[in-house]
Design a protein around this motif. Sequence first.
Motif, PDB file in Angstrom:
ATOM      1  N   ALA A  99      11.253   7.145  -1.653  1.00  0.00           N
ATOM      2  CA  ALA A  99      10.551   6.134  -2.449  1.00  0.00           C
ATOM      3  C   ALA A  99      11.541   5.280  -3.234  1.00  0.00           C
ATOM      4  O   ALA A  99      11.442   4.039  -3.251  1.00  0.00           O
ATOM      5  CB  ALA A  99       9.562   6.811  -3.393  1.00  0.00           C
ATOM      6  N   TYR A 164      -1.818  -2.260   5.102  1.00  0.00           N
ATOM      7  CA  TYR A 164      -0.728  -2.624   4.196  1.00  0.00           C
ATOM      8  C   TYR A 164      -0.831  -4.083   3.715  1.00  0.00           C
ATOM      9  O   TYR A 164      -0.043  -4.505   2.881  1.00  0.00           O
ATOM     10  CB  TYR A 164       0.627  -2.468   4.882  1.00  0.00           C
ATOM     11  CG  TYR A 164       1.017  -1.069   5.289  1.00  0.00           C
ATOM     12  CD1 TYR A 164       1.688  -0.220   4.407  1.00  0.00           C
ATOM     13  CD2 TYR A 164       0.743  -0.595   6.566  1.00  0.00           C
ATOM     14  CE1 TYR A 164       2.076   1.060   4.793  1.00  0.00           C
ATOM     15  CE2 TYR A 164       1.128   0.683   6.962  1.00  0.00           C
ATOM     16  CZ  TYR A 164       1.789   1.499   6.073  1.00  0.00           C
ATOM     17  OH  TYR A 164       2.176   2.756   6.457  1.00  0.00           O
ATOM     18  N   GLY A 185       3.256  -0.404  -2.551  1.00  0.00           N
ATOM     19  CA  GLY A 185       2.307   0.446  -3.274  1.00  0.00           C
ATOM     20  C   GLY A 185       1.523   1.336  -2.335  1.00  0.00           C
ATOM     21  O   GLY A 185       1.286   2.526  -2.622  1.00  0.00           O
ATOM     22  N   VAL A 186       1.110   0.788  -1.189  1.00  0.00           N
ATOM     23  CA  VAL A 186       0.413   1.597  -0.177  1.00  0.00           C
ATOM     24  C   VAL A 186       1.356   2.663   0.370  1.00  0.00           C
ATOM     25  O   VAL A 186       0.966   3.831   0.560  1.00  0.00           O
ATOM     26  CB  VAL A 186      -0.108   0.699   0.963  1.00  0.00           C
ATOM     27  CG1 VAL A 186      -0.771   1.545   2.052  1.00  0.00           C
ATOM     28  CG2 VAL A 186      -1.084  -0.345   0.427  1.00  0.00           C
ATOM     29  N   LEU A 188       3.843   4.086  -1.169  1.00  0.00           N
ATOM     30  CA  LEU A 188       3.964   5.146  -2.173  1.00  0.00           C
ATOM     31  C   LEU A 188       2.785   6.116  -2.083  1.00  0.00           C
ATOM     32  O   LEU A 188       2.968   7.338  -2.150  1.00  0.00           O
ATOM     33  CB  LEU A 188       4.027   4.547  -3.579  1.00  0.00           C
ATOM     34  CG  LEU A 188       5.331   3.871  -4.007  1.00  0.00           C
ATOM     35  CD1 LEU A 188       5.208   3.368  -5.444  1.00  0.00           C
ATOM     36  CD2 LEU A 188       6.514   4.823  -3.879  1.00  0.00           C
ATOM     37  N   LEU A 189       1.584   5.576  -1.936  1.00  0.00           N
ATOM     38  CA  LEU A 189       0.405   6.440  -1.797  1.00  0.00           C
ATOM     39  C   LEU A 189       0.513   7.326  -0.559  1.00  0.00           C
ATOM     40  O   LEU A 189       0.117   8.489  -0.568  1.00  0.00           O
ATOM     41  CB  LEU A 189      -0.865   5.591  -1.704  1.00  0.00           C
ATOM     42  CG  LEU A 189      -1.566   5.229  -3.010  1.00  0.00           C
ATOM     43  CD1 LEU A 189      -2.806   4.406  -2.712  1.00  0.00           C
ATOM     44  CD2 LEU A 189      -1.924   6.482  -3.802  1.00  0.00           C
ATOM     45  N   LEU A 238       5.440   7.922  -9.541  1.00  0.00           N
ATOM     46  CA  LEU A 238       5.064   7.328  -8.267  1.00  0.00           C
ATOM     47  C   LEU A 238       3.616   6.860  -8.284  1.00  0.00           C
ATOM     48  O   LEU A 238       3.297   5.774  -7.791  1.00  0.00           O
ATOM     49  CB  LEU A 238       5.285   8.324  -7.120  1.00  0.00           C
ATOM     50  CG  LEU A 238       6.571   8.117  -6.305  1.00  0.00           C
ATOM     51  CD1 LEU A 238       7.796   8.330  -7.191  1.00  0.00           C
ATOM     52  CD2 LEU A 238       6.623   9.056  -5.110  1.00  0.00           C
ATOM     53  N   SER A 242       2.487   2.979  -7.963  1.00  0.00           N
ATOM     54  CA  SER A 242       1.569   2.617  -6.894  1.00  0.00           C
ATOM     55  C   SER A 242       0.335   1.904  -7.444  1.00  0.00           C
ATOM     56  O   SER A 242      -0.117   0.894  -6.888  1.00  0.00           O
ATOM     57  CB  SER A 242       1.143   3.864  -6.117  1.00  0.00           C
ATOM     58  OG  SER A 242       0.202   3.543  -5.118  1.00  0.00           O
ATOM     59  N   CYS A 245       1.231  -1.619  -8.209  1.00  0.00           N
ATOM     60  CA  CYS A 245       1.602  -2.403  -7.023  1.00  0.00           C
ATOM     61  C   CYS A 245       0.396  -2.852  -6.203  1.00  0.00           C
ATOM     62  O   CYS A 245       0.437  -3.909  -5.568  1.00  0.00           O
ATOM     63  CB  CYS A 245       2.543  -1.599  -6.126  1.00  0.00           C
ATOM     64  SG  CYS A 245       4.210  -1.387  -6.781  1.00  0.00           S
ATOM     65  N   VAL A 246      -0.668  -2.047  -6.177  1.00  0.00           N
ATOM     66  CA  VAL A 246      -1.800  -2.359  -5.297  1.00  0.00           C
ATOM     67  C   VAL A 246      -2.908  -3.125  -6.011  1.00  0.00           C
ATOM     68  O   VAL A 246      -4.015  -3.246  -5.486  1.00  0.00           O
ATOM     69  CB  VAL A 246      -2.391  -1.089  -4.639  1.00  0.00           C
ATOM     70  CG1 VAL A 246      -1.353  -0.419  -3.759  1.00  0.00           C
ATOM     71  CG2 VAL A 246      -2.930  -0.123  -5.694  1.00  0.00           C
ATOM     72  N   ARG A 253       0.711  -7.688 -10.374  1.00  0.00           N
ATOM     73  CA  ARG A 253       1.628  -6.709  -9.770  1.00  0.00           C
ATOM     74  C   ARG A 253       3.026  -6.913 -10.354  1.00  0.00           C
ATOM     75  O   ARG A 253       3.435  -8.045 -10.592  1.00  0.00           O
ATOM     76  CB  ARG A 253       1.693  -6.894  -8.252  1.00  0.00           C
ATOM     77  CG  ARG A 253       0.397  -6.577  -7.539  1.00  0.00           C
ATOM     78  CD  ARG A 253       0.506  -6.857  -6.041  1.00  0.00           C
ATOM     79  NE  ARG A 253      -0.797  -7.278  -5.529  1.00  0.00           N
ATOM     80  CZ  ARG A 253      -0.982  -8.180  -4.591  1.00  0.00           C
ATOM     81  NH1 ARG A 253       0.064  -8.771  -4.023  1.00  0.00           N
ATOM     82  NH2 ARG A 253      -2.196  -8.512  -4.207  1.00  0.00           N
TER      83      ARG A 253
END
Length: 308
Positions: A99, A164, A185-186, A188-189, A238, A242, A245-246, A253
């Motif tokens: 990551a 994504y 972000g996706v 990271l998930l 994390l 995330s 980010c999403v 963001r």
Amino acid sequence: MVGQGGYSEVYKGNLSDGRTIAVKRLAKDNKSANKEKEFLMELGIIGHVCHPNTATLVGCCIENGLYLIFNFSQNGNLESALHGKRTKSLDWPVRYKIALGVARGLHYLHKCCKHRIIHRDIKASNVLLGPDYEPQIADFGLAKWLPNKWTHHAVIPIEGTFGYLAPEYFLNGIVDEKTDVFAFGVLLLEIITGRKPVDSSQQNLLLWAKPFMESGNITELIDPSLEDKYDSDQMHRLVLASAYCVRQSSAWRPSMSEVLELLTKGHDSEAAKNWRMPKCTSDSDELNDFSMFFGYHVPTDIDLEEFL
């Protein structure tokens, strides 16, 4: 052959000096009139970048086809490491390292190159894993230069990978750094949960994860294969990164500079303080828009694998 995409095939090969290489060949059935232009564009971008967390170009060839040559990654890519048939899943220190490495690579592309580079296809299969699992961002076939005076690109047709794609890109073709931030972000998930962005039952990872992120019920997100063997502070960082980010609105963001700060300092970082927002409620406009955007279904006239 070790990999295949919509426009290219990747082969494992050996050089006379003993080095193992990956050879990316533009697919022969690519009938695009612009294929030479696209090849030169990718060659120009990948030849321009130089960072431990981006793939290194070894060479190129235009005899009997169009080829790009890279060092071979013995540990494959992140997608196979997370979702492939392995006897042992990735342990937490490796996941956290990956990551951070991808975040550093993206920060380099956005902020440190002579010209800003938007990758446009950040996903697990485009993250190669070196001998020590140091990640490298690969496949710059969709990447775009972004001149300093430009705020964004307007791109048609929409290209990328379902699951994504940032909302503003999917709906309006708007491409800038925040397009990559959303995809990261996706990713990271995916690292946290061990789930694919869209699984075989068409369930979207973001829709599944969002209630847990909003309620703070992080334990429900964590990949069961980790068996509670993870650093809780790193896990929270994390999840926090995330969640930012999403966000549906690109304006809300963080930049990759701020993402790196979130990943290393978490709630104590200036980025977290600056980007803290009221929590979305189930009836908020943002959540409803978000759910509407991710509520689409697989078309019935094409194969699921082709769609994914």
